[in-house]
Design a protein around this motif. Structure first.
Motif, PDB file in Angstrom:
ATOM      1  N   GLU A   1       0.866  -1.182   0.000  1.00  0.00           N
ATOM      2  CA  GLU A   1       0.000   0.000   0.000  1.00  0.00           C
ATOM      3  C   GLU A   1       0.896   1.224   0.000  1.00  0.00           C
ATOM      4  N   ARG A   2       0.571   2.183  -0.844  1.00  0.00           N
ATOM      5  CA  ARG A   2       1.378   3.402  -0.944  1.00  0.00           C
ATOM      6  C   ARG A   2       0.978   4.370   0.165  1.00  0.00           C
ATOM      7  N   LEU A   3       1.981   4.831   0.917  1.00  0.00           N
ATOM      8  CA  LEU A   3       1.790   5.825   1.965  1.00  0.00           C
ATOM      9  C   LEU A   3       2.503   7.100   1.537  1.00  0.00           C
ATOM     10  N   ARG A   4       1.977   8.246   1.950  1.00  0.00           N
ATOM     11  CA  ARG A   4       2.582   9.532   1.589  1.00  0.00           C
ATOM     12  C   ARG A   4       2.584  10.440   2.803  1.00  0.00           C
ATOM     13  N   ILE A   5       3.684  11.170   2.952  1.00  0.00           N
ATOM     14  CA  ILE A   5       3.782  12.176   4.008  1.00  0.00           C
ATOM     15  C   ILE A   5       4.399  13.437   3.416  1.00  0.00           C
ATOM     16  N   ILE A   6       3.845  14.587   3.794  1.00  0.00           N
ATOM     17  CA  ILE A   6       4.358  15.875   3.345  1.00  0.00           C
ATOM     18  C   ILE A   6       4.492  16.772   4.571  1.00  0.00           C
ATOM     19  N   ARG A   7       5.704  17.193   4.858  1.00  0.00           N
ATOM     20  CA  ARG A   7       6.001  18.110   5.952  1.00  0.00           C
ATOM     21  C   ARG A   7       6.930  19.194   5.418  1.00  0.00           C
ATOM     22  N   VAL A   8       7.172  20.213   6.186  1.00  0.00           N
ATOM     23  CA  VAL A   8       8.082  21.277   5.772  1.00  0.00           C
ATOM     24  C   VAL A   8       9.482  20.713   5.554  1.00  0.00           C
ATOM     25  N   GLU A   9       9.939  19.830   6.451  1.00  0.00           N
ATOM     26  CA  GLU A   9      11.296  19.307   6.394  1.00  0.00           C
ATOM     27  C   GLU A   9      11.483  18.171   5.389  1.00  0.00           C
ATOM     28  N   PHE A  10      10.414  17.475   5.010  1.00  0.00           N
ATOM     29  CA  PHE A  10      10.548  16.314   4.137  1.00  0.00           C
ATOM     30  C   PHE A  10       9.205  15.973   3.502  1.00  0.00           C
ATOM     31  N   ALA A  11       9.284  15.236   2.414  1.00  0.00           N
ATOM     32  CA  ALA A  11       8.096  14.697   1.735  1.00  0.00           C
ATOM     33  C   ALA A  11       8.543  13.474   0.949  1.00  0.00           C
ATOM     34  N   PHE A  12       7.801  12.384   1.063  1.00  0.00           N
ATOM     35  CA  PHE A  12       8.129  11.188   0.308  1.00  0.00           C
ATOM     36  C   PHE A  12       6.969  10.199   0.341  1.00  0.00           C
ATOM     37  N   ASP A  13       7.066   9.216  -0.551  1.00  0.00           N
ATOM     38  CA  ASP A  13       6.128   8.099  -0.604  1.00  0.00           C
ATOM     39  C   ASP A  13       6.860   6.859  -0.124  1.00  0.00           C
ATOM     40  N   LEU A  14       6.102   5.911   0.419  1.00  0.00           N
ATOM     41  CA  LEU A  14       6.670   4.659   0.891  1.00  0.00           C
ATOM     42  C   LEU A  14       5.652   3.554   0.638  1.00  0.00           C
ATOM     43  N   ASP A  15       6.110   2.431   0.121  1.00  0.00           N
ATOM     44  CA  ASP A  15       5.243   1.283  -0.105  1.00  0.00           C
ATOM     45  C   ASP A  15       5.325   0.363   1.106  1.00  0.00           C
ATOM     46  N   ALA A  16       4.209   0.226   1.828  1.00  0.00           N
ATOM     47  CA  ALA A  16       4.146  -0.616   3.031  1.00  0.00           C
ATOM     48  C   ALA A  16       3.593  -1.986   2.652  1.00  0.00           C
ATOM     49  N   PRO A  17       4.328  -3.049   2.954  1.00  0.00           N
ATOM     50  CA  PRO A  17       3.875  -4.396   2.591  1.00  0.00           C
ATOM     51  C   PRO A  17       2.715  -4.886   3.459  1.00  0.00           C
ATOM     52  N   HIS A  18       1.776  -5.586   2.824  1.00  0.00           N
ATOM     53  CA  HIS A  18       0.621  -6.171   3.514  1.00  0.00           C
ATOM     54  C   HIS A  18       0.363  -7.574   2.962  1.00  0.00           C
ATOM     55  N   CYS A  19      -0.227  -8.414   3.794  1.00  0.00           N
ATOM     56  CA  CYS A  19      -0.667  -9.729   3.318  1.00  0.00           C
ATOM     57  C   CYS A  19      -2.003  -9.543   2.583  1.00  0.00           C
ATOM     58  N   ALA A  20      -2.540 -10.613   2.054  1.00  0.00           N
ATOM     59  CA  ALA A  20      -3.798 -10.536   1.304  1.00  0.00           C
ATOM     60  C   ALA A  20      -4.994 -10.222   2.209  1.00  0.00           C
ATOM     61  N   LEU A  21      -4.882 -10.449   3.518  1.00  0.00           N
ATOM     62  CA  LEU A  21      -6.011 -10.265   4.432  1.00  0.00           C
ATOM     63  C   LEU A  21      -6.119  -8.882   5.051  1.00  0.00           C
ATOM     64  N   HIS A  22      -5.017  -8.126   5.083  1.00  0.00           N
ATOM     65  CA  HIS A  22      -5.025  -6.883   5.844  1.00  0.00           C
ATOM     66  C   HIS A  22      -4.777  -5.642   4.999  1.00  0.00           C
ATOM     67  N   THR A  23      -5.334  -4.531   5.476  1.00  0.00           N
ATOM     68  CA  THR A  23      -5.066  -3.198   4.943  1.00  0.00           C
ATOM     69  C   THR A  23      -4.878  -2.262   6.137  1.00  0.00           C
ATOM     70  N   GLY A  24      -4.269  -1.115   5.893  1.00  0.00           N
ATOM     71  CA  GLY A  24      -4.138  -0.109   6.941  1.00  0.00           C
ATOM     72  C   GLY A  24      -3.234  -0.498   8.095  1.00  0.00           C
ATOM     73  N   GLY A  25      -2.232  -1.301   7.839  1.00  0.00           N
ATOM     74  CA  GLY A  25      -1.338  -1.739   8.908  1.00  0.00           C
ATOM     75  C   GLY A  25      -0.202  -0.781   9.194  1.00  0.00           C
ATOM     76  N   ALA A  26      -0.115   0.303   8.429  1.00  0.00           N
ATOM     77  CA  ALA A  26       0.989   1.244   8.613  1.00  0.00           C
ATOM     78  C   ALA A  26       0.518   2.666   8.327  1.00  0.00           C
ATOM     79  N   ASP A  27       1.291   3.605   8.846  1.00  0.00           N
ATOM     80  CA  ASP A  27       1.017   5.026   8.624  1.00  0.00           C
ATOM     81  C   ASP A  27       2.333   5.774   8.721  1.00  0.00           C
ATOM     82  N   LEU A  28       2.472   6.827   7.960  1.00  0.00           N
ATOM     83  CA  LEU A  28       3.637   7.693   8.075  1.00  0.00           C
ATOM     84  C   LEU A  28       3.280   8.866   8.966  1.00  0.00           C
ATOM     85  N   ASP A  29       4.199   9.242   9.819  1.00  0.00           N
ATOM     86  CA  ASP A  29       3.973  10.346  10.751  1.00  0.00           C
ATOM     87  C   ASP A  29       5.313  11.026  10.986  1.00  0.00           C
ATOM     88  N   SER A  30       5.343  11.979  11.886  1.00  0.00           N
ATOM     89  CA  SER A  30       6.599  12.623  12.261  1.00  0.00           C
ATOM     90  C   SER A  30       6.631  12.771  13.767  1.00  0.00           C
TER      91      SER A  30
END
Length: 181
Positions: A118-147
């Motif tokens: 699942e593609r995650l995105r974070i945008i802050r003054v100091e940084f901005a990037f996307d990250l692909d978080a791995p998931h199994c076939a049963l789950h979604t929403g297992g990760a979040d980007l924060d600061s």
């Protein structure tokens, strides 16, 4: 110990002032006495990290060791590292993200082998990037980007990946911080 003594003195004074008819003063003292319970739990527990031996304090909820990045919790008066199969209900286990952002092939929600990302995105003054978080076939929403604040850097923020699975979290630490494992 000090906070407990403060609480008992404040509540005792509150009771005494209540008997004298000074209800407002009694209420204020009772409020401060009850608020001292926060002081009891916020920094009075001091122990060593079970993984690296670093001194930790303020053991409320889940606590991350700043030296080895392991998580632990207080249970029955003892501080323990989380079990490898620990899974939190919400993404809370925060891994500091440096320049290396290697994701292990495990589900960040449960620790099982990953089947997709699942593609995650974070945008802050100091940084901005996307990250692909791995998931199994049963789950979604297992990760979040924060600061989170950077110690000693004023208002500077650093990115963290918050996940549910401690097995995934430890695998990330091993992949991104090999000197800490």
């Amino acid at each position: 110990m000090v906070w407990t003594l403060v609480m008992l003195v404040m509540l005792g004074l509150a009771g005494f002032m209540g008997l004298l008819g000074a209800y407002l003063v009694s209420g204020v003292l009772a409020l401060f006495g009850l608020l001292s319970v926060v002081g009891i739990g916020s920094g009075s527990y001091i122990t060593d990290c079970p993984v690296c031996g670093n001194q930790l304090r303020g053991l409320i909820g889940l606590k991350r060791c700043p030296r080895c990045l392991s998580y632990g919790k207080l249970s029955e008066g003892e501080y323990y590292e989380l079990q490898p199969d620990f899974v939190n209900k919400v993404p809370l286990l925060a891994l500091p993200l440096g320049d290396r952002r290697n994701m292990p092939p495990l589900c960040c929600a449960c620790g099982a082998p990953a089947a997709r990302t699942e593609r995650l995105r974070i945008i802050r003054v100091e940084f901005a990037f996307d990250l692909d978080a791995p998931h199994c076939a049963l789950h979604t929403g297992g990760a979040d980007l924060d600061s989170e604040p950077v110690a000693g850097k004023g208002k500077a923020q650093a990115p963290v990946l918050k996940v549910k699975s401690y097995a995934f979290y430890r695998a990330c630490v091993k992949a991104n911080y090999p000197c800490m494992t």
